[in-house]
Write an enzyme that holds these catalytic residues in place. Structure first.
Site, mmCIF file in Angstrom:
data_model
loop_
_atom_site.group_PDB
_atom_site.id
_atom_site.type_symbol
_atom_site.label_atom_id
_atom_site.label_comp_id
_atom_site.label_asym_id
_atom_site.label_seq_id
_atom_site.Cartn_x
_atom_site.Cartn_y
_atom_site.Cartn_z
ATOM 1 N N GLY A 29 0.881 -1.175 0.000
ATOM 2 C CA GLY A 29 0.000 0.000 0.000
ATOM 3 C C GLY A 29 0.910 1.214 0.000
ATOM 4 O O GLY A 29 1.942 1.193 0.677
ATOM 5 N N ASN A 33 4.497 1.267 1.630
ATOM 6 C CA ASN A 33 5.697 1.061 0.810
ATOM 7 C C ASN A 33 6.762 2.122 1.142
ATOM 8 O O ASN A 33 7.949 1.823 1.242
ATOM 9 C CB ASN A 33 5.368 1.151 -0.683
ATOM 10 C CG ASN A 33 4.288 0.170 -1.111
ATOM 11 O OD1 ASN A 33 4.035 -0.813 -0.415
ATOM 12 N ND2 ASN A 33 3.642 0.432 -2.241
ATOM 13 N N TRP A 102 -10.720 -5.150 -3.079
ATOM 14 C CA TRP A 102 -11.788 -5.369 -2.094
ATOM 15 C C TRP A 102 -11.384 -4.521 -0.885
ATOM 16 O O TRP A 102 -10.637 -4.965 -0.022
ATOM 17 C CB TRP A 102 -11.857 -6.835 -1.686
ATOM 18 C CG TRP A 102 -12.360 -7.772 -2.723
ATOM 19 C CD1 TRP A 102 -13.627 -8.262 -2.830
ATOM 20 C CD2 TRP A 102 -11.615 -8.360 -3.808
ATOM 21 N NE1 TRP A 102 -13.712 -9.112 -3.918
ATOM 22 C CE2 TRP A 102 -12.500 -9.188 -4.530
ATOM 23 C CE3 TRP A 102 -10.290 -8.278 -4.246
ATOM 24 C CZ2 TRP A 102 -12.114 -9.916 -5.651
ATOM 25 C CZ3 TRP A 102 -9.887 -8.986 -5.360
ATOM 26 C CH2 TRP A 102 -10.804 -9.795 -6.053
ATOM 27 N N GLY A 227 8.978 10.050 -13.745
ATOM 28 C CA GLY A 227 9.479 8.786 -14.276
ATOM 29 C C GLY A 227 10.908 8.885 -14.757
ATOM 30 O O GLY A 227 11.770 9.460 -14.068
ATOM 31 N N ASP A 229 12.234 10.793 -16.737
ATOM 32 C CA ASP A 229 12.691 12.170 -16.966
ATOM 33 C C ASP A 229 13.172 12.864 -15.697
ATOM 34 O O ASP A 229 13.449 14.071 -15.722
ATOM 35 C CB ASP A 229 11.578 13.001 -17.623
ATOM 36 C CG ASP A 229 11.298 12.519 -19.038
ATOM 37 O OD1 ASP A 229 12.210 11.915 -19.635
ATOM 38 O OD2 ASP A 229 10.167 12.708 -19.509
ATOM 39 N N ALA A 257 7.562 2.794 -7.619
ATOM 40 C CA ALA A 257 8.678 3.684 -8.013
ATOM 41 C C ALA A 257 8.603 4.982 -7.211
ATOM 42 O O ALA A 257 9.578 5.403 -6.583
ATOM 43 C CB ALA A 257 8.621 3.977 -9.509
ATOM 44 N N GLY A 258 7.421 5.611 -7.238
ATOM 45 C CA GLY A 258 7.266 6.887 -6.529
ATOM 46 C C GLY A 258 7.382 6.721 -5.015
ATOM 47 O O GLY A 258 8.007 7.540 -4.332
ATOM 48 N N ASP A 259 6.798 5.645 -4.480
ATOM 49 C CA ASP A 259 6.831 5.412 -3.028
ATOM 50 C C ASP A 259 8.272 5.214 -2.545
ATOM 51 O O ASP A 259 8.670 5.720 -1.495
ATOM 52 C CB ASP A 259 6.022 4.158 -2.657
ATOM 53 C CG ASP A 259 4.594 4.208 -3.182
ATOM 54 O OD1 ASP A 259 4.069 5.323 -3.379
ATOM 55 O OD2 ASP A 259 4.011 3.127 -3.409
#
Ligand code: ADP
Length: 304
Positions: A29, A33, A102, A227, A229, A257-259
């Protein structure tokens, strides 16, 4: 300097294909993360705590055991009798991943129902981290509770970090989503948006436009991730700078990636690194994460 980071949000049960009709169970989540990568990257004398609500079922107990085994504190986690955690299933079809959720009755939706407990938890931390997903799972009154505590923490001088992580399916309407994301940003001192999301939902033409919009909301520090860039950073009154991504030859799975960038970025910042050094470290962590399957990779695989 030792301290404590408190990450607030929802960790879910993750089911992925294990072949021959079997499913593999994991936990992930966005805010969890980031806590995972923060734990892997922060100095050992920093405490990393997760704040959420879970049930009193065996799956919730397993989730907390996993967090503890990873060195992430769970003493502030609320346990609600009769509730269960949210769950998602990853299905692979022709190499494309599809996610089924869910989570409508997940215990985490109640994480801000006890305002006193939330306030005490936030008061105990030096860095408070939450996301647009954290806000998206909450009822409107709970959003108000969380945001008023975040604003209070910001006014107290704590670092309040917000990743907008815009997920339309969590929200009842686009107007409410955008307004609440902006309220989340106003309550924070550091925003870590992803340009792809901001472009689609706020119509930003480039990263500079995203920086300007968050600055105008009163966010002192902004890091726009884009990303491969790289990132665009605007810290305080310093000039806006660009920090490139780390080149990756073969991307395996961009989940988290971002987390993971956020975890690595914050770690280097608390160690006294400049924002540019912190961004370079965040990029190195994320580059490693996207070379492996799944949201959470072993800390042994991360750059030092
Ligand atoms: P999110 O996962 O939140 O959408 P991004 O896609 O912008 O965020 O990725 C976050 C960070 O991960 C980037 O700033 C970059 O450092 C790294 N990253 C993502 N994709 C790539 C890629 N293809 N090559 C190298 N680095 C990447």
């Amino acid at each position: 300097m030792a301290g404590k980071l408190l990450s607030i949000g929802e960790c879910m049960v993750e089911l992925s294909q294990a072949g021959e009709g079997l499913l593999r169970k994991g936990f992930a989540g966005d805010t969890f993360n980031t806590a995972w990568y923060a734990r892997a990257c922060f100095p050992a004398d920093w405490q990393i705590d997760y704040f959420t609500a879970v049930g009193d079922d065996p799956m919730s107990s397993d989730m907390l055991s996993m967090m503890n085994a990873a060195g992430i504190g769970t003493s502030l986690v609320i346990r609600i009798p009769g509730k269960t955690p949210g769950l998602y299933l990853i299905t692979l079809k022709d190499g494309e991943r599809t996610f089924s959720y869910w989570r409508d009755t997940a215990a985490a939706k109640k994480l801000a129902d006890d305002a006193d407990h939330l306030r005490a938890a936030i008061e105990s931390a030096d860095i408070v981290y939450f996301s647009g997903i954290t806000l998206g799972i909450l009822a409107p009154e709970a959003v108000d509770t969380l945001l008023s505590e975040a604003r209070r923490a910001k006014a107290m001088g704590k670092m309040v970090v917000f990743d907008p992580n815009i997920r339309p399916r969590l929200w009842p309407s686009k107007e409410y989503m955008l307004k609440t994301i902006e309220d989340g940003a106003r309550a924070s001192s550091l925003a870590l948006p992803s340009f792809d999301d901001e472009k689609v939902h706020f119509g930003d033409k480039d990263e500079q436009a995203t920086v300007a919009r968050y600055k105008a909301l009163g966010v002192e520090n902004v890091v726009v991730k884009n990303g491969p860039d790289g990132v665009t950073l605007a810290f305080g009154s310093e000039p806006v700078i660009h920090v490139p991504a780390v080149k990756v030859d073969k991307v395996i799975d961009t989940t988290s990636a971002g987390d993971s960038f956020n975890g690595g970025f914050l770690a280097r910042l608390v160690e006294g690194g400049t924002p540019a050094e912190a961004a370079a470290h965040g990029a190195a962590v994320a580059a490693r994460v996207i070379c492996h399957h799944g949201a959470l990779i072993s800390p042994d695989l991360l750059p030092k």
